[in-house]
Design a protein around this motif. Sequence first.
Motif, PDB file in Angstrom:
ATOM      1  N   HIS A   1      29.973  -7.013 -12.709  1.00  0.00           N
ATOM      2  CA  HIS A   1      28.568  -7.353 -12.926  1.00  0.00           C
ATOM      3  C   HIS A   1      27.713  -6.741 -11.810  1.00  0.00           C
ATOM      4  CE1 HIS A   1      29.557 -10.608 -15.893  1.00  0.00           C
ATOM      5  NE2 HIS A   1      30.713 -10.495 -15.257  1.00  0.00           N
ATOM      6  N   PHE A   2      26.660  -6.024 -12.208  1.00  0.00           N
ATOM      7  CA  PHE A   2      25.731  -5.439 -11.252  1.00  0.00           C
ATOM      8  C   PHE A   2      24.632  -6.459 -10.944  1.00  0.00           C
ATOM      9  CE2 PHE A   2      27.658  -2.141 -13.790  1.00  0.00           C
ATOM     10  CZ  PHE A   2      28.047  -1.189 -12.858  1.00  0.00           C
ATOM     11  N   ASP A   3      24.396  -6.721  -9.651  1.00  0.00           N
ATOM     12  CA  ASP A   3      23.485  -7.801  -9.276  1.00  0.00           C
ATOM     13  C   ASP A   3      22.251  -7.339  -8.517  1.00  0.00           C
ATOM     14  OD1 ASP A   3      24.659  -7.049  -6.935  1.00  0.00           O
ATOM     15  OD2 ASP A   3      25.505  -9.014  -6.437  1.00  0.00           O
ATOM     16  N   ASN A   4      21.876  -6.068  -8.621  1.00  0.00           N
ATOM     17  CA  ASN A   4      20.703  -5.569  -7.897  1.00  0.00           C
ATOM     18  C   ASN A   4      19.503  -5.339  -8.809  1.00  0.00           C
ATOM     19  OD1 ASN A   4      22.155  -3.573  -9.109  1.00  0.00           O
ATOM     20  ND2 ASN A   4      21.704  -2.003  -7.607  1.00  0.00           N
ATOM     21  N   PHE A   5      19.447  -6.081  -9.938  1.00  0.00           N
ATOM     22  CA  PHE A   5      18.324  -5.944 -10.862  1.00  0.00           C
ATOM     23  C   PHE A   5      17.635  -7.288 -11.104  1.00  0.00           C
ATOM     24  CE2 PHE A   5      21.446  -2.665 -11.975  1.00  0.00           C
ATOM     25  CZ  PHE A   5      20.670  -1.519 -11.824  1.00  0.00           C
ATOM     26  N   GLY A   6      17.645  -8.161 -10.129  1.00  0.00           N
ATOM     27  CA  GLY A   6      16.994  -9.461 -10.274  1.00  0.00           C
ATOM     28  C   GLY A   6      17.695 -10.317 -11.315  1.00  0.00           C
ATOM     29  N   PRO A   7      16.938 -10.883 -12.287  1.00  0.00           N
ATOM     30  CA  PRO A   7      17.557 -11.752 -13.303  1.00  0.00           C
ATOM     31  C   PRO A   7      18.370 -10.983 -14.337  1.00  0.00           C
ATOM     32  CG  PRO A   7      15.235 -11.458 -13.784  1.00  0.00           C
ATOM     33  CD  PRO A   7      15.472 -10.810 -12.444  1.00  0.00           C
ATOM     34  N   ILE A   8      18.246  -9.661 -14.362  1.00  0.00           N
ATOM     35  CA  ILE A   8      18.994  -8.834 -15.312  1.00  0.00           C
ATOM     36  C   ILE A   8      20.327  -8.438 -14.678  1.00  0.00           C
ATOM     37  CG2 ILE A   8      18.996  -6.713 -16.665  1.00  0.00           C
ATOM     38  CD1 ILE A   8      15.957  -6.804 -16.604  1.00  0.00           C
ATOM     39  N   ARG A   9      21.436  -8.819 -15.342  1.00  0.00           N
ATOM     40  CA  ARG A   9      22.773  -8.554 -14.790  1.00  0.00           C
ATOM     41  C   ARG A   9      23.616  -7.803 -15.820  1.00  0.00           C
ATOM     42  NH1 ARG A   9      24.622 -11.079 -10.311  1.00  0.00           N
ATOM     43  NH2 ARG A   9      26.748 -11.138 -11.145  1.00  0.00           N
ATOM     44  N   PRO A  10      23.551  -6.470 -15.828  1.00  0.00           N
ATOM     45  CA  PRO A  10      24.426  -5.704 -16.716  1.00  0.00           C
ATOM     46  C   PRO A  10      25.871  -5.745 -16.238  1.00  0.00           C
ATOM     47  CG  PRO A  10      23.103  -4.238 -15.353  1.00  0.00           C
ATOM     48  CD  PRO A  10      22.643  -5.632 -15.049  1.00  0.00           C
ATOM     49  N   TYR A  11      26.802  -5.517 -17.157  1.00  0.00           N
ATOM     50  CA  TYR A  11      28.218  -5.543 -16.807  1.00  0.00           C
ATOM     51  C   TYR A  11      28.997  -4.574 -17.692  1.00  0.00           C
ATOM     52  CZ  TYR A  11      28.304  -8.791 -20.786  1.00  0.00           C
ATOM     53  OH  TYR A  11      28.143  -9.374 -22.019  1.00  0.00           O
ATOM     54  N   ILE A  12      30.169  -4.204 -17.213  1.00  0.00           N
ATOM     55  CA  ILE A  12      31.050  -3.308 -17.947  1.00  0.00           C
ATOM     56  C   ILE A  12      32.483  -3.577 -17.511  1.00  0.00           C
ATOM     57  CG2 ILE A  12      30.921  -1.430 -16.249  1.00  0.00           C
ATOM     58  CD1 ILE A  12      30.900   0.518 -18.643  1.00  0.00           C
ATOM     59  N   GLY A  13      33.428  -3.347 -18.426  1.00  0.00           N
ATOM     60  CA  GLY A  13      34.826  -3.584 -18.074  1.00  0.00           C
ATOM     61  C   GLY A  13      35.740  -3.380 -19.266  1.00  0.00           C
ATOM     62  N   GLY A  14      36.927  -3.924 -19.175  1.00  0.00           N
ATOM     63  CA  GLY A  14      37.898  -3.761 -20.250  1.00  0.00           C
ATOM     64  C   GLY A  14      39.091  -4.670 -20.049  1.00  0.00           C
ATOM     65  N   GLY A  15      40.006  -4.605 -21.017  1.00  0.00           N
ATOM     66  CA  GLY A  15      41.195  -5.449 -20.944  1.00  0.00           C
ATOM     67  C   GLY A  15      42.067  -5.240 -22.164  1.00  0.00           C
ATOM     68  N   ILE A  16      42.604  -6.334 -22.685  1.00  0.00           N
ATOM     69  CA  ILE A  16      43.489  -6.277 -23.848  1.00  0.00           C
ATOM     70  C   ILE A  16      42.970  -7.231 -24.924  1.00  0.00           C
ATOM     71  CG2 ILE A  16      45.529  -5.628 -22.525  1.00  0.00           C
ATOM     72  CD1 ILE A  16      46.409  -8.575 -22.669  1.00  0.00           C
ATOM     73  N   GLY A  17      43.332  -6.932 -26.174  1.00  0.00           N
ATOM     74  CA  GLY A  17      42.975  -7.795 -27.289  1.00  0.00           C
ATOM     75  C   GLY A  17      44.232  -8.227 -28.036  1.00  0.00           C
ATOM     76  N   VAL A  18      44.435  -9.523 -28.152  1.00  0.00           N
ATOM     77  CA  VAL A  18      45.577 -10.083 -28.884  1.00  0.00           C
ATOM     78  C   VAL A  18      45.118 -10.397 -30.299  1.00  0.00           C
ATOM     79  CG1 VAL A  18      47.332 -11.883 -28.935  1.00  0.00           C
ATOM     80  CG2 VAL A  18      46.433 -11.078 -26.742  1.00  0.00           C
ATOM     81  N   GLY A  19      45.822  -9.867 -31.301  1.00  0.00           N
ATOM     82  CA  GLY A  19      45.411 -10.067 -32.686  1.00  0.00           C
ATOM     83  C   GLY A  19      46.513 -10.660 -33.545  1.00  0.00           C
ATOM     84  N   TRP A  20      46.112 -11.401 -34.592  1.00  0.00           N
ATOM     85  CA  TRP A  20      47.045 -11.963 -35.571  1.00  0.00           C
ATOM     86  C   TRP A  20      46.231 -12.413 -36.785  1.00  0.00           C
ATOM     87  CZ3 TRP A  20      45.339 -14.583 -31.312  1.00  0.00           C
ATOM     88  CH2 TRP A  20      44.748 -15.831 -31.520  1.00  0.00           C
ATOM     89  N   SER A  21      46.913 -12.924 -37.799  1.00  0.00           N
ATOM     90  CA  SER A  21      46.250 -13.448 -38.988  1.00  0.00           C
ATOM     91  C   SER A  21      46.605 -14.915 -39.164  1.00  0.00           C
ATOM     92  CB  SER A  21      46.660 -12.658 -40.238  1.00  0.00           C
ATOM     93  OG  SER A  21      46.064 -13.209 -41.399  1.00  0.00           O
ATOM     94  N   PHE A  22      45.573 -15.758 -39.341  1.00  0.00           N
ATOM     95  CA  PHE A  22      45.816 -17.182 -39.557  1.00  0.00           C
ATOM     96  C   PHE A  22      46.400 -17.452 -40.944  1.00  0.00           C
ATOM     97  CE2 PHE A  22      42.683 -17.687 -36.093  1.00  0.00           C
ATOM     98  CZ  PHE A  22      43.326 -18.651 -35.339  1.00  0.00           C
ATOM     99  N   ASP A  23      45.923 -16.686 -41.935  1.00  0.00           N
ATOM    100  CA  ASP A  23      46.359 -16.954 -43.305  1.00  0.00           C
ATOM    101  C   ASP A  23      46.121 -15.714 -44.158  1.00  0.00           C
ATOM    102  OD1 ASP A  23      47.383 -18.601 -45.370  1.00  0.00           O
ATOM    103  OD2 ASP A  23      45.352 -19.016 -46.082  1.00  0.00           O
TER     104      ASP A  23
END
Length: 268
Positions: A154-176
């Motif tokens: 999160h970038f915190d040098n824009f006052g109340p505006i806090r842009p962010y960027i990132g990544g990770g993993i997504g776990v997927g499945w089907s309920f039904d």
Amino acid sequence: MVRANHNRLRALGGAVGLFAVAASAHAADLPSVKEPSPAPVVDSFQPFFVKLGFTYALNTSSSRLWGQSPTALLQGVTTAFPAGVGATLTDVATIGFEAGFYVTHNISVDVSAAIPFYIKDKTKGYNPANPVLFSGTTLAQIMPAIVPITVLYHFDNFGPIRPYIGGGIGVGWSFDNKNAFLNDVHVSSSLGPVIQGGVDYMFDRNWGLSLDVKKAFNYVQSYANGVNLPVVGPFPAKTYQHTNFDPWLFSIGLVYRFGGGEPLLAKY
């Protein structure tokens, strides 16, 4: 004459010395001037947060289909062939939520989810025989779920505006899964990368508005044990579907930050 000039120079030097001493004494009496102290910084850091709002899943997925031909099965040939068509999944609108915590003032760990709904798995293309498949035929209805787990900066040098960027993993499945053209549908679980970006606009230290977008890249394998043939009805034939499940997840909603107590003067 020379002696008189020498006496005058000695008198002038003494006067200069007395003036310097007097100036030094006056300067010592003046009050010292200090550098102004920096304004105190209020630390209103709230380490925990939750988000709730509207999420739209744009399913830019594509699938490859293989199946056992009913005609070939009647002749004893059990090999699965390309079905001659692809498949895709419909979009879905739902209620999304997200929760997480800040490891530091700038780095957070997030977990996202949404209320699942049934979507349609439809053919894409036309196959004239074995069996006949028109474009847009509903193969099955599934209730997919994907849970992105991401690390964001999160970038915190824009006052109340806090842009962010990132990544990770997504776990997927089907309920039904519900039958349509296919019978006895099974969908495997999946795991794939996720990228995420967005911005939070904070109204105050607790409440704000969040705009978020995620892109998931999951590979899903599924199969069915039968098909519903026109006139004939259910017929035992194995069908396989390999899907690149790559939805865009667009979200807008409220963010609430908490857990930091009352604001304190920052120590840094």
